[in-house]
Design a protein around this motif. Structure first.
Motif, short mmCIF file in Angstrom:
data_model
loop_
_atom_site.label_atom_id
_atom_site.label_comp_id
_atom_site.label_asym_id
_atom_site.label_seq_id
_atom_site.Cartn_x
_atom_site.Cartn_y
_atom_site.Cartn_z
N MET A 1 10.28 50.59 79.70
CA MET A 1 9.43 49.64 79.02
C MET A 1 10.04 48.25 79.00
N ALA A 2 10.62 47.89 80.14
CA ALA A 2 11.25 46.58 80.27
C ALA A 2 10.25 45.45 80.06
N PHE A 3 8.97 45.70 80.31
CA PHE A 3 7.95 44.65 80.14
C PHE A 3 7.91 44.12 78.72
N LEU A 4 8.36 44.90 77.74
CA LEU A 4 8.35 44.43 76.36
C LEU A 4 9.26 43.22 76.17
N GLN A 5 10.21 43.03 77.06
CA GLN A 5 11.14 41.90 76.97
C GLN A 5 10.67 40.69 77.79
N TRP A 6 9.53 40.81 78.48
CA TRP A 6 9.06 39.72 79.34
C TRP A 6 8.69 38.48 78.52
N ARG A 7 9.06 37.34 79.07
CA ARG A 7 8.62 36.05 78.54
C ARG A 7 7.24 35.76 79.14
N SER A 8 6.57 34.74 78.68
CA SER A 8 5.24 34.43 79.22
C SER A 8 5.30 34.12 80.71
N GLN A 9 6.40 33.52 81.17
CA GLN A 9 6.54 33.24 82.60
C GLN A 9 6.64 34.54 83.39
N ASP A 10 7.32 35.55 82.85
CA ASP A 10 7.41 36.85 83.52
C ASP A 10 6.04 37.50 83.62
N VAL A 11 5.25 37.39 82.55
CA VAL A 11 3.88 37.93 82.56
C VAL A 11 3.06 37.21 83.62
N ALA A 12 3.19 35.89 83.70
CA ALA A 12 2.45 35.11 84.70
C ALA A 12 2.84 35.54 86.11
N GLU A 13 4.13 35.78 86.34
CA GLU A 13 4.57 36.25 87.66
C GLU A 13 3.98 37.63 87.96
N TRP A 14 3.89 38.48 86.96
CA TRP A 14 3.30 39.81 87.16
C TRP A 14 1.81 39.68 87.49
N ILE A 15 1.11 38.81 86.77
CA ILE A 15 -0.32 38.58 87.05
C ILE A 15 -0.50 38.10 88.50
N GLU A 16 0.38 37.23 88.93
CA GLU A 16 0.32 36.77 90.32
C GLU A 16 0.60 37.92 91.28
N SER A 17 1.55 38.77 90.94
CA SER A 17 1.92 39.87 91.84
C SER A 17 0.82 40.91 91.99
N ILE A 18 -0.08 41.01 91.00
CA ILE A 18 -1.18 41.98 91.12
C ILE A 18 -2.41 41.35 91.76
N GLY A 19 -2.27 40.09 92.20
CA GLY A 19 -3.34 39.47 92.98
C GLY A 19 -4.22 38.47 92.26
N TYR A 20 -3.77 37.97 91.11
CA TYR A 20 -4.58 37.02 90.36
C TYR A 20 -3.79 35.75 90.02
N PRO A 21 -3.30 35.03 91.05
CA PRO A 21 -2.51 33.82 90.78
C PRO A 21 -3.30 32.73 90.07
N GLN A 22 -4.62 32.75 90.19
CA GLN A 22 -5.44 31.73 89.54
C GLN A 22 -5.39 31.84 88.01
N TYR A 23 -4.87 32.94 87.49
CA TYR A 23 -4.84 33.14 86.04
C TYR A 23 -3.45 32.98 85.42
N THR A 24 -2.47 32.59 86.21
CA THR A 24 -1.12 32.47 85.64
C THR A 24 -1.09 31.47 84.48
N ALA A 25 -1.79 30.35 84.63
CA ALA A 25 -1.81 29.35 83.56
C ALA A 25 -2.47 29.89 82.30
N CYS A 26 -3.47 30.75 82.46
CA CYS A 26 -4.14 31.35 81.29
C CYS A 26 -3.12 32.11 80.43
N PHE A 27 -2.20 32.77 81.08
CA PHE A 27 -1.21 33.56 80.35
C PHE A 27 -0.07 32.70 79.82
N THR A 28 0.40 31.74 80.60
CA THR A 28 1.50 30.90 80.12
C THR A 28 1.05 29.95 79.02
N GLU A 29 -0.13 29.34 79.17
CA GLU A 29 -0.62 28.40 78.16
C GLU A 29 -0.93 29.08 76.83
#
Length: 126
Positions: A1-29
């Motif tokens: 459950m390493a994802f529990l330690q993710w910062r918002s930037q880590d979440v944005a990178e994950w969103i990009e990795s699953i094919g939705y780079p257009q939404y990275t700002a939605c998660f970081t902002e």
């Protein structure tokens, strides 16, 4: 459950990795961290600015997969227990503070088991 330690930037990178780079700002902002990701589902995504229904379904499915939880059962009876152990654990971990930080899945299961036994014993004494 390493994802529990993710910062918002880590979440944005994950969103990009699953094919939705257009939404990275939605998660970081919106400062969506790994702990807050627990609450991300189709109902929550429009608040982040994600309104494409197919994208919402796909992102929600990826979040459930990451969390290791199954699809919600819409036909589930209200008499059933509220959630499985993992879902309840993740809800506890989504909170902040020393108790949530120190809580492990094993400790959660032990505490939950103890509470269930105490409730059963109380029912038998009534």
């Amino acid at each position: 459950m390493a994802f529990l330690q993710w910062r918002s930037q880590d979440v944005a990178e994950w969103i990009e990795s699953i094919g939705y780079p257009q939404y990275t700002a939605c998660f970081t902002e919106n400062l969506i961290t790994g702990r807050k990701l627990i609450y991300v589902n189709c109902c929550y995504l429009p608040r982040l600015g994600i309104t494409d229904f197919d994208h919402m379904k796909a992102i929600s499915a990826h979040v459930r997969e990451l969390l290791g939880i199954s699809d919600p059962l819409w036909s589930r009876s209200i008499a059933d227990p509220p959630r499985d152990d993992k879902g309840m654990f993740l809800e506890m971990k989504s909170r902040t503070g020393t108790r949530a930080d120190s809580l492990t899945y094993t400790k959660f299961l032990t505490d939950e088991h103890t509470l269930n036994e105490a409730g059963t014993r109380q029912e038998h004494t009534l």
